[in-house]
Design a protein around this motif. Sequence first.
Motif, PDB file in Angstrom:
ATOM      1  N   ASP A 124      -4.143  -2.632  18.428  1.00 46.27           N
ATOM      2  CA  ASP A 124      -3.333  -2.105  17.338  1.00 46.27           C
ATOM      3  C   ASP A 124      -3.981  -2.621  16.067  1.00 46.27           C
ATOM      4  O   ASP A 124      -4.208  -3.829  15.937  1.00 46.27           O
ATOM      5  N   ILE A 125      -4.327  -1.747  15.164  1.00 45.72           N
ATOM      6  CA  ILE A 125      -4.968  -2.223  13.944  1.00 45.72           C
ATOM      7  C   ILE A 125      -4.133  -1.806  12.732  1.00 45.72           C
ATOM      8  O   ILE A 125      -3.722  -0.663  12.623  1.00 45.72           O
ATOM      9  N   VAL A 126      -3.867  -2.772  11.871  1.00 42.49           N
ATOM     10  CA  VAL A 126      -3.031  -2.530  10.697  1.00 42.49           C
ATOM     11  C   VAL A 126      -3.957  -2.437   9.489  1.00 42.49           C
ATOM     12  O   VAL A 126      -4.449  -3.456   8.994  1.00 42.49           O
ATOM     13  N   LEU A 127      -4.218  -1.214   9.053  1.00 41.27           N
ATOM     14  CA  LEU A 127      -5.157  -1.012   7.949  1.00 41.27           C
ATOM     15  C   LEU A 127      -4.435  -0.968   6.603  1.00 41.27           C
ATOM     16  O   LEU A 127      -5.037  -1.226   5.565  1.00 41.27           O
ATOM     17  N   ASN A 128      -3.180  -0.614   6.626  1.00 37.29           N
ATOM     18  CA  ASN A 128      -2.459  -0.357   5.376  1.00 37.29           C
ATOM     19  C   ASN A 128      -2.179  -1.613   4.563  1.00 37.29           C
ATOM     20  O   ASN A 128      -2.202  -1.591   3.344  1.00 37.29           O
ATOM     21  N   HIS A 129      -1.901  -2.717   5.256  1.00 32.74           N
ATOM     22  CA  HIS A 129      -1.474  -3.924   4.555  1.00 32.74           C
ATOM     23  C   HIS A 129      -1.912  -5.153   5.329  1.00 32.74           C
ATOM     24  O   HIS A 129      -2.252  -5.067   6.513  1.00 32.74           O
ATOM     25  N   TYR A 186       2.507  -4.021  -4.757  1.00 33.07           N
ATOM     26  CA  TYR A 186       3.140  -2.947  -4.001  1.00 33.07           C
ATOM     27  C   TYR A 186       3.115  -3.239  -2.497  1.00 33.07           C
ATOM     28  O   TYR A 186       2.106  -3.709  -1.973  1.00 33.07           O
ATOM     29  N   HIS A 187       4.217  -2.960  -1.821  1.00 34.23           N
ATOM     30  CA  HIS A 187       4.287  -3.143  -0.357  1.00 34.23           C
ATOM     31  C   HIS A 187       5.172  -2.053   0.237  1.00 34.23           C
ATOM     32  O   HIS A 187       6.357  -1.993  -0.057  1.00 34.23           O
ATOM     33  N   TYR A 188       4.580  -1.208   1.070  1.00 40.16           N
ATOM     34  CA  TYR A 188       5.364  -0.137   1.702  1.00 40.16           C
ATOM     35  C   TYR A 188       6.387  -0.736   2.664  1.00 40.16           C
ATOM     36  O   TYR A 188       7.453  -0.187   2.879  1.00 40.16           O
ATOM     37  N   PHE A 189       6.027  -1.901   3.244  1.00 40.09           N
ATOM     38  CA  PHE A 189       6.933  -2.523   4.223  1.00 40.09           C
ATOM     39  C   PHE A 189       7.519  -3.807   3.614  1.00 40.09           C
ATOM     40  O   PHE A 189       7.905  -3.809   2.460  1.00 40.09           O
ATOM     41  N   TYR A 190       7.577  -4.898   4.410  1.00 37.27           N
ATOM     42  CA  TYR A 190       8.208  -6.116   3.885  1.00 37.27           C
ATOM     43  C   TYR A 190       7.432  -6.675   2.677  1.00 37.27           C
ATOM     44  O   TYR A 190       6.225  -6.435   2.529  1.00 37.27           O
ATOM     45  N   ASP A 195       0.306  -4.084   0.311  1.00 34.78           N
ATOM     46  CA  ASP A 195      -0.602  -2.980   0.659  1.00 34.78           C
ATOM     47  C   ASP A 195      -2.002  -3.226   0.104  1.00 34.78           C
ATOM     48  O   ASP A 195      -2.160  -3.632  -1.058  1.00 34.78           O
ATOM     49  N   LEU A 196      -2.985  -2.934   0.936  1.00 30.08           N
ATOM     50  CA  LEU A 196      -4.374  -2.990   0.464  1.00 30.08           C
ATOM     51  C   LEU A 196      -4.654  -1.777  -0.418  1.00 30.08           C
ATOM     52  O   LEU A 196      -4.025  -0.727  -0.266  1.00 30.08           O
ATOM     53  N   ASN A 197      -5.618  -1.956  -1.307  1.00 32.40           N
ATOM     54  CA  ASN A 197      -6.011  -0.860  -2.188  1.00 32.40           C
ATOM     55  C   ASN A 197      -7.204  -0.134  -1.576  1.00 32.40           C
ATOM     56  O   ASN A 197      -8.347  -0.553  -1.741  1.00 32.40           O
ATOM     57  N   TRP A 198      -6.918   0.953  -0.885  1.00 29.93           N
ATOM     58  CA  TRP A 198      -7.974   1.681  -0.170  1.00 29.93           C
ATOM     59  C   TRP A 198      -8.902   2.452  -1.106  1.00 29.93           C
ATOM     60  O   TRP A 198      -9.884   3.037  -0.663  1.00 29.93           O
ATOM     61  N   ARG A 199      -8.585   2.450  -2.404  1.00 32.78           N
ATOM     62  CA  ARG A 199      -9.520   3.103  -3.339  1.00 32.78           C
ATOM     63  C   ARG A 199     -10.669   2.156  -3.693  1.00 32.78           C
ATOM     64  O   ARG A 199     -11.628   2.557  -4.347  1.00 32.78           O
ATOM     65  N   ASN A 200     -10.547   0.912  -3.280  1.00 33.27           N
ATOM     66  CA  ASN A 200     -11.602  -0.065  -3.541  1.00 33.27           C
ATOM     67  C   ASN A 200     -12.598  -0.052  -2.370  1.00 33.27           C
ATOM     68  O   ASN A 200     -12.224  -0.352  -1.239  1.00 33.27           O
ATOM     69  N   PRO A 201     -13.875   0.280  -2.634  1.00 30.23           N
ATOM     70  CA  PRO A 201     -14.847   0.404  -1.528  1.00 30.23           C
ATOM     71  C   PRO A 201     -15.042  -0.889  -0.749  1.00 30.23           C
ATOM     72  O   PRO A 201     -15.373  -0.863   0.442  1.00 30.23           O
ATOM     73  N   GLU A 202     -14.810  -2.028  -1.403  1.00 31.53           N
ATOM     74  CA  GLU A 202     -14.976  -3.305  -0.670  1.00 31.53           C
ATOM     75  C   GLU A 202     -13.900  -3.444   0.413  1.00 31.53           C
ATOM     76  O   GLU A 202     -14.162  -3.982   1.492  1.00 31.53           O
ATOM     77  N   VAL A 203     -12.710  -2.974   0.114  1.00 29.21           N
ATOM     78  CA  VAL A 203     -11.626  -3.037   1.108  1.00 29.21           C
ATOM     79  C   VAL A 203     -12.010  -2.187   2.314  1.00 29.21           C
ATOM     80  O   VAL A 203     -11.912  -2.613   3.468  1.00 29.21           O
ATOM     81  N   ARG A 204     -12.476  -1.007   2.012  1.00 30.16           N
ATOM     82  CA  ARG A 204     -12.859  -0.081   3.078  1.00 30.16           C
ATOM     83  C   ARG A 204     -13.932  -0.715   3.965  1.00 30.16           C
ATOM     84  O   ARG A 204     -13.839  -0.687   5.189  1.00 30.16           O
ATOM     85  N   ASP A 225      -1.889   1.726  12.910  1.00 30.00           N
ATOM     86  CA  ASP A 225      -0.538   1.481  12.418  1.00 30.00           C
ATOM     87  C   ASP A 225      -0.322   2.145  11.057  1.00 30.00           C
ATOM     88  O   ASP A 225      -1.161   1.999  10.154  1.00 30.00           O
ATOM     89  N   ALA A 226       0.780   2.840  10.903  1.00 27.02           N
ATOM     90  CA  ALA A 226       1.239   3.359   9.610  1.00 27.02           C
ATOM     91  C   ALA A 226       0.112   3.977   8.777  1.00 27.02           C
ATOM     92  O   ALA A 226       0.076   3.825   7.555  1.00 27.02           O
ATOM     93  N   VAL A 227      -0.776   4.705   9.447  1.00 20.64           N
ATOM     94  CA  VAL A 227      -2.027   5.074   8.786  1.00 20.64           C
ATOM     95  C   VAL A 227      -1.855   6.155   7.711  1.00 20.64           C
ATOM     96  O   VAL A 227      -2.690   6.282   6.813  1.00 20.64           O
ATOM     97  N   SER A 228      -0.765   6.901   7.765  1.00 18.89           N
ATOM     98  CA  SER A 228      -0.594   7.932   6.738  1.00 18.89           C
ATOM     99  C   SER A 228      -0.255   7.322   5.374  1.00 18.89           C
ATOM    100  O   SER A 228      -0.201   8.021   4.373  1.00 18.89           O
ATOM    101  N   ARG A 229      -0.037   6.012   5.376  1.00 16.08           N
ATOM    102  CA  ARG A 229       0.423   5.386   4.126  1.00 16.08           C
ATOM    103  C   ARG A 229      -0.667   4.624   3.381  1.00 16.08           C
ATOM    104  O   ARG A 229      -0.374   3.784   2.520  1.00 16.08           O
TER     105      ARG A 229
END
Length: 576
Positions: A124-129, A186-190, A195-204, A225-229
């Motif tokens: 299970d991989i959590v990419l969103n946060h 910002y946090h979609y969940f707790y 939340d990670l900033n996926w617009r940053n290429p280093e995060v990607r 996990d929660a990948v649409s977010r």
Amino acid sequence: MRSALAAAFFCLISLAGVLAQQSPAQDGDLWWKHAVVYEVYPRSFQDSNNDGVGDIRGIERRLDYLKDLGIDAIWITPMYPSPQVDFGYDISDYRAIDPQYGSMEDFDALMKSAKAHDLRVIMDIVLNHTSDQHPWFKESRSSRTNPKRDWYIWRDGKNGGPPNNWQSWFGHSAWTLDPATGQYYYHYFYTQQPDLNWRNPEVRKAMFDIVKFWLDKGVAGFRLDAVSRLFEDPQMRDDPYLPGYNAYGDRNIQHKFTDDLPEVHDVLRDLRKLVDSYPGHPVLISEADEPTIADLSKMYGAHNDEVQLPMDFQIADVNQLSAPKFRKLFEEVENNPAHGWPEYFFSNHDQPRQWDRYGDGVHNDQIAKLMAALELLPRGTQQMYYGEEIGMRTTDPKRIEDVRDPIGRTGWPKEKGRDGERTPMQWTPEMPNAGFTAPNVKPWLPVPPSAKTINVQVESGQFESLLNFYKALLKMRHTEPALVSGDYVTLNPDDPDVFSFLRTPPNSGRSVLVALNMSSRNRTISFAASESLKTRGSKGQATHVTILKSSYPTSGTVKLDQIDIPAFGALVLGVE
Ligand code: GLC
């Protein structure tokens, strides 16, 4: 003669299976298309060191059971180091194992043992946060100029409040003010899951490197996990409100600007390229609760170049035994515009168990068998949740003081949280802990009293048990050519009570007819006029009908023009 032909056909099918294993890309016969994936919630599966929390060695110890059950792969929910606010979905180190669950050596041993059992392991991989205790976030929050500041989503407040009206899935504002630097994150969940900033290429890059790390260890794929977010509206527009209030007392909102943004698909395409570059055809399973089949279909990618298996929440969430509703949804998925491979489930660690959700309070045992047939016999990949095969019940905490899942405290009593579906696996009748942990240990969640009779040991010895019903269907699903790779055809499309479908094998051979009476009435049904069946058999119609399995006592000859099927009965026929 018939059996000789059938045997020859079987040999061909097995040969095709072997060839498929060797060169799946050539004929499209990939392993995951024929797999049943079993979700293991590691905290609750098997405790091996008697600390009340399940662990990796515990999972390893139960591989024999899983193999015997008849599943093909396990998906293990997060086992990475975590403060456990969201029980593992708040990750503080993506390249290690939480000491509560064991060590990397234990994980490697599990991989080895799973391989020896011919079982695959999906992570299970959590990419969103991440967790707010992840070193990246600690750096990010340390100052506005820290190089990792932009790895997360920081904004100034507006009019003395948060930057906009975005809400957390777990209640209240999705923004938390961090006094150290005077900005909101910002946090979609707790709150503890920034939340990670996926617009940053280093995060990607960092996250893709983590995916590689686990692929190098030989995992068979990922549940995303929660990948649409992953992305949020760059203009930070307010989400539209909907009528009413949620369990947390917030106004209902449509997560229009924080869910399903088109940018997600670029990431999914790149992820797919990455997994495709590894041997063994690793699979991507997306957790994205898409509202329509058109939306779900997008997850496969315009050229089937994104997620192989998007979880189908629409079917999982029918939440009512309704032949017309299931018929319509299965038809829709069968005809999805992407021609993608369906992925079905009814229970997981986020929603009440199917035994209670679909049970009517009187016929739950019958209904549980019917649900097993509904889940395992259509065309597609199936996902089971630990304990569903023995009919584990949802057992919510009775007092707010006992709640472990934080949303159960925020939303009490309307929302009691997800503890109820996460209670320990019930292995033996030995109370109080049913073989999950030693009897003198306090498990992290209490074992329900029902474990005395609902457990693997007792049900293994009862011929008619739910567990043995699951085993029989799982076996059939892997051995009947029609169920392994046959088509799916709806039968009797106007029947209000009985949902019936036919699986036809790719070449000749017997078809499998499934009839599920979703009503509380005994019914007599007929398939004599069915065009799909008439074309089969030497005389232009089905000539030989065999009962392959039923959820109720039945024997003798079955005639397709008159079949009695009791209330909530499930019937599986072989038709030649
Ligand atoms: C997913 C998980 C859920 C978790 C959430 C946040 O929906 O299934 O358990 O709380 O993501 O990571």
